[in-house]
Design a protein around this motif. Structure first.
Motif, PDB file in Angstrom:
ATOM      1  N   PHE A 183       0.819  -1.211   0.000  1.00 14.45           N
ATOM      2  CA  PHE A 183       0.000   0.000   0.000  1.00 14.45           C
ATOM      3  C   PHE A 183       0.854   1.262   0.000  1.00 14.45           C
ATOM      4  O   PHE A 183       0.393   2.328   0.388  1.00 14.45           O
ATOM      5  CB  PHE A 183      -1.010   0.018   1.163  1.00 14.45           C
ATOM      6  CG  PHE A 183      -2.021  -1.088   1.069  1.00 14.45           C
ATOM      7  CD1 PHE A 183      -3.094  -0.993   0.204  1.00 14.45           C
ATOM      8  CD2 PHE A 183      -1.888  -2.236   1.827  1.00 14.45           C
ATOM      9  CE1 PHE A 183      -4.019  -2.009   0.094  1.00 14.45           C
ATOM     10  CE2 PHE A 183      -2.805  -3.265   1.725  1.00 14.45           C
ATOM     11  CZ  PHE A 183      -3.873  -3.146   0.858  1.00 14.45           C
ATOM     12  N   GLU A 184       2.085   1.141  -0.444  1.00 13.10           N
ATOM     13  CA  GLU A 184       2.981   2.292  -0.523  1.00 13.10           C
ATOM     14  C   GLU A 184       2.543   3.237  -1.646  1.00 13.10           C
ATOM     15  O   GLU A 184       2.519   4.438  -1.471  1.00 13.10           O
ATOM     16  CB  GLU A 184       4.414   1.819  -0.762  1.00 13.10           C
ATOM     17  CG  GLU A 184       5.431   2.930  -0.885  1.00 13.10           C
ATOM     18  CD  GLU A 184       5.704   3.660   0.421  1.00 13.10           C
ATOM     19  OE1 GLU A 184       6.231   4.786   0.350  1.00 13.10           O
ATOM     20  OE2 GLU A 184       5.416   3.125   1.499  1.00 13.10           O
ATOM     21  N   GLN A 186      -7.677   2.913  -6.517  1.00 16.69           N
ATOM     22  CA  GLN A 186      -7.392   1.477  -6.506  1.00 16.69           C
ATOM     23  C   GLN A 186      -8.059   0.794  -5.310  1.00 16.69           C
ATOM     24  O   GLN A 186      -8.558  -0.325  -5.432  1.00 16.69           O
ATOM     25  CB  GLN A 186      -5.883   1.240  -6.483  1.00 16.69           C
ATOM     26  CG  GLN A 186      -5.209   1.641  -7.784  1.00 16.69           C
ATOM     27  CD  GLN A 186      -3.701   1.668  -7.663  1.00 16.69           C
ATOM     28  OE1 GLN A 186      -3.152   2.231  -6.714  1.00 16.69           O
ATOM     29  NE2 GLN A 186      -3.034   1.056  -8.635  1.00 16.69           N
ATOM     30  N   LEU A 187      -8.073   1.467  -4.171  1.00 12.59           N
ATOM     31  CA  LEU A 187      -8.748   0.919  -2.995  1.00 12.59           C
ATOM     32  C   LEU A 187     -10.252   0.841  -3.230  1.00 12.59           C
ATOM     33  O   LEU A 187     -10.899  -0.147  -2.873  1.00 12.59           O
ATOM     34  CB  LEU A 187      -8.438   1.769  -1.756  1.00 12.59           C
ATOM     35  CG  LEU A 187      -7.001   1.692  -1.254  1.00 12.59           C
ATOM     36  CD1 LEU A 187      -6.723   2.806  -0.243  1.00 12.59           C
ATOM     37  CD2 LEU A 187      -6.714   0.337  -0.654  1.00 12.59           C
ATOM     38  N   LEU A 238      -4.581   4.000   5.423  1.00 12.44           N
ATOM     39  CA  LEU A 238      -5.704   3.108   5.117  1.00 12.44           C
ATOM     40  C   LEU A 238      -6.894   3.375   6.043  1.00 12.44           C
ATOM     41  O   LEU A 238      -8.042   3.402   5.592  1.00 12.44           O
ATOM     42  CB  LEU A 238      -5.273   1.643   5.225  1.00 12.44           C
ATOM     43  CG  LEU A 238      -4.269   1.164   4.179  1.00 12.44           C
ATOM     44  CD1 LEU A 238      -3.834  -0.262   4.484  1.00 12.44           C
ATOM     45  CD2 LEU A 238      -4.844   1.274   2.773  1.00 12.44           C
ATOM     46  N   HIS A 239      -6.621   3.596   7.318  1.00 15.07           N
ATOM     47  CA  HIS A 239      -7.702   3.914   8.262  1.00 15.07           C
ATOM     48  C   HIS A 239      -8.371   5.242   7.897  1.00 15.07           C
ATOM     49  O   HIS A 239      -9.598   5.360   7.977  1.00 15.07           O
ATOM     50  CB  HIS A 239      -7.178   3.965   9.698  1.00 15.07           C
ATOM     51  CG  HIS A 239      -6.963   2.617  10.307  1.00 15.07           C
ATOM     52  ND1 HIS A 239      -8.003   1.769  10.625  1.00 15.07           N
ATOM     53  CD2 HIS A 239      -5.825   1.970  10.660  1.00 15.07           C
ATOM     54  CE1 HIS A 239      -7.515   0.651  11.137  1.00 15.07           C
ATOM     55  NE2 HIS A 239      -6.203   0.737  11.154  1.00 15.07           N
ATOM     56  N   GLU A 240      -7.566   6.215   7.482  1.00 15.70           N
ATOM     57  CA  GLU A 240      -8.108   7.507   7.069  1.00 15.70           C
ATOM     58  C   GLU A 240      -8.993   7.350   5.827  1.00 15.70           C
ATOM     59  O   GLU A 240     -10.089   7.910   5.756  1.00 15.70           O
ATOM     60  CB  GLU A 240      -6.955   8.470   6.788  1.00 15.70           C
ATOM     61  CG  GLU A 240      -7.395   9.855   6.382  1.00 15.70           C
ATOM     62  CD  GLU A 240      -6.199  10.749   6.083  1.00 15.70           C
ATOM     63  OE1 GLU A 240      -6.310  11.560   5.135  1.00 15.70           O
ATOM     64  OE2 GLU A 240      -5.173  10.630   6.775  1.00 15.70           O
ATOM     65  N   TRP A 241      -8.519   6.582   4.839  1.00 18.92           N
ATOM     66  CA  TRP A 241      -9.303   6.328   3.626  1.00 18.92           C
ATOM     67  C   TRP A 241     -10.621   5.652   3.995  1.00 18.92           C
ATOM     68  O   TRP A 241     -11.686   6.034   3.500  1.00 18.92           O
ATOM     69  CB  TRP A 241      -8.500   5.448   2.662  1.00 18.92           C
ATOM     70  CG  TRP A 241      -9.321   4.839   1.575  1.00 18.92           C
ATOM     71  CD1 TRP A 241      -9.713   5.433   0.411  1.00 18.92           C
ATOM     72  CD2 TRP A 241      -9.891   3.530   1.566  1.00 18.92           C
ATOM     73  NE1 TRP A 241     -10.482   4.567  -0.330  1.00 18.92           N
ATOM     74  CE2 TRP A 241     -10.609   3.388   0.363  1.00 18.92           C
ATOM     75  CE3 TRP A 241      -9.871   2.460   2.451  1.00 18.92           C
ATOM     76  CZ2 TRP A 241     -11.292   2.231   0.025  1.00 18.92           C
ATOM     77  CZ3 TRP A 241     -10.537   1.307   2.122  1.00 18.92           C
ATOM     78  CH2 TRP A 241     -11.240   1.197   0.929  1.00 18.92           C
ATOM     79  N   LEU A 287      -6.351 -16.392  -6.735  1.00 16.98           N
ATOM     80  CA  LEU A 287      -5.841 -15.041  -6.938  1.00 16.98           C
ATOM     81  C   LEU A 287      -6.812 -14.242  -7.794  1.00 16.98           C
ATOM     82  O   LEU A 287      -7.384 -14.772  -8.747  1.00 16.98           O
ATOM     83  CB  LEU A 287      -4.478 -15.068  -7.633  1.00 16.98           C
ATOM     84  CG  LEU A 287      -3.317 -15.714  -6.894  1.00 16.98           C
ATOM     85  CD1 LEU A 287      -2.068 -15.688  -7.771  1.00 16.98           C
ATOM     86  CD2 LEU A 287      -3.060 -15.021  -5.587  1.00 16.98           C
ATOM     87  N   LEU A 288      -6.977 -12.979  -7.446  1.00 20.08           N
ATOM     88  CA  LEU A 288      -7.734 -12.038  -8.248  1.00 20.08           C
ATOM     89  C   LEU A 288      -6.798 -10.871  -8.519  1.00 20.08           C
ATOM     90  O   LEU A 288      -6.411 -10.150  -7.597  1.00 20.08           O
ATOM     91  CB  LEU A 288      -8.995 -11.576  -7.510  1.00 20.08           C
ATOM     92  CG  LEU A 288      -9.921 -10.636  -8.255  1.00 20.08           C
ATOM     93  CD1 LEU A 288     -10.433 -11.280  -9.544  1.00 20.08           C
ATOM     94  CD2 LEU A 288     -11.084 -10.237  -7.375  1.00 20.08           C
ATOM     95  N   LEU A 289      -6.379 -10.721  -9.774  1.00 22.11           N
ATOM     96  CA  LEU A 289      -5.424  -9.682 -10.141  1.00 22.11           C
ATOM     97  C   LEU A 289      -6.144  -8.379 -10.427  1.00 22.11           C
ATOM     98  O   LEU A 289      -7.216  -8.373 -11.046  1.00 22.11           O
ATOM     99  CB  LEU A 289      -4.605 -10.106 -11.363  1.00 22.11           C
ATOM    100  CG  LEU A 289      -3.439 -11.062 -11.122  1.00 22.11           C
ATOM    101  CD1 LEU A 289      -3.840 -12.342 -10.438  1.00 22.11           C
ATOM    102  CD2 LEU A 289      -2.711 -11.334 -12.404  1.00 22.11           C
ATOM    103  N   SER A 290      -5.541  -7.278  -9.984  1.00 23.60           N
ATOM    104  CA  SER A 290      -6.173  -5.967 -10.132  1.00 23.60           C
ATOM    105  C   SER A 290      -6.179  -5.460 -11.570  1.00 23.60           C
ATOM    106  O   SER A 290      -6.923  -4.539 -11.895  1.00 23.60           O
ATOM    107  CB  SER A 290      -5.485  -4.945  -9.229  1.00 23.60           C
ATOM    108  OG  SER A 290      -4.120  -4.819  -9.590  1.00 23.60           O
TER     109      SER A 290
END
Length: 175
Positions: free
Chosen positions: A27-28, A34-35, A78-81, A147-150
């Protein structure tokens, strides 16, 4: 005890959801878009839970050999998002942050399997999928996880080709 009549073919809503979608990433460089796409995929494919699994900086350094910001900074983002978007059903797994060291993917998957409901789908980028396929342990755990690729991969690792039935990308609806 009281008898209850239900129509033929009735399935409780809980039985309709598929299990757990785990977004496994550092998550860098992951954007809010994307999220949001991961949340959209979890909803479209009827997953019971979306779990964001941020990698500890030691894990990221071993996997990518590049510097990464501190774990707590990426987790806070991530928590903020999640708070800003109002996604109450999204879980952020902090187990690797508590370990404070490198965690192999198979160890992370054991923890996830002990904590969340099956079946398990790992949501990853194509680069991460190729990297995971390069590990010797890949063949042992790919039979337990899909797997599920983005995105559609440009290059496919030979082991991914060998286990083609175990992965998909978000552009298709085969799962």
């Amino acid at each position: 005890m009281r008898n209850i009549k239900i129509p033929y073919g009735y399935e409780p809503a809980e039985a309709l959801s598929k299990g757990t979608l785990i977004y496994y990433d550092s998550f860098e460089h992951t954007s809010d878009i994307q999220l949001d796409l991961a949340v959209q995929q979890a909803e479209q494919r009827s997953f019971a839970k979306l779990v964001l699994y941020p990698l500890h900086e030691q894990s990221t350094k071993r996997m990518y050999a590049e510097p990464v910001s501190a774990y707590y900074k990426r987790e806070d983002r991530l928590h903020e998002w999640k708070r800003d978007r109002g996604y109450h059903d999204v879980a952020i797994e902090s187990w690797e942050g508590r370990r404070k060291k490198y965690t192999p993917v198979e160890t992370a998957l054991h923890h996830i399997m002990d904590t969340y409901r099956a079946p398990y789908f790992l949501y990853v980028t194509p680069d991460m999928a190729n990297l995971l396929a390069s590990y010797a342990s890949f063949e042992a755990w790919i039979v337990k996880v899909r797997l599920l690729l983005s995105a559609e991969p440009d290059h496919i690792h030979p082991r991914l080709t060998q286990y083609r039935q175990r992965w998909d990308w978000v552009g298709t609806d085969a799962t």
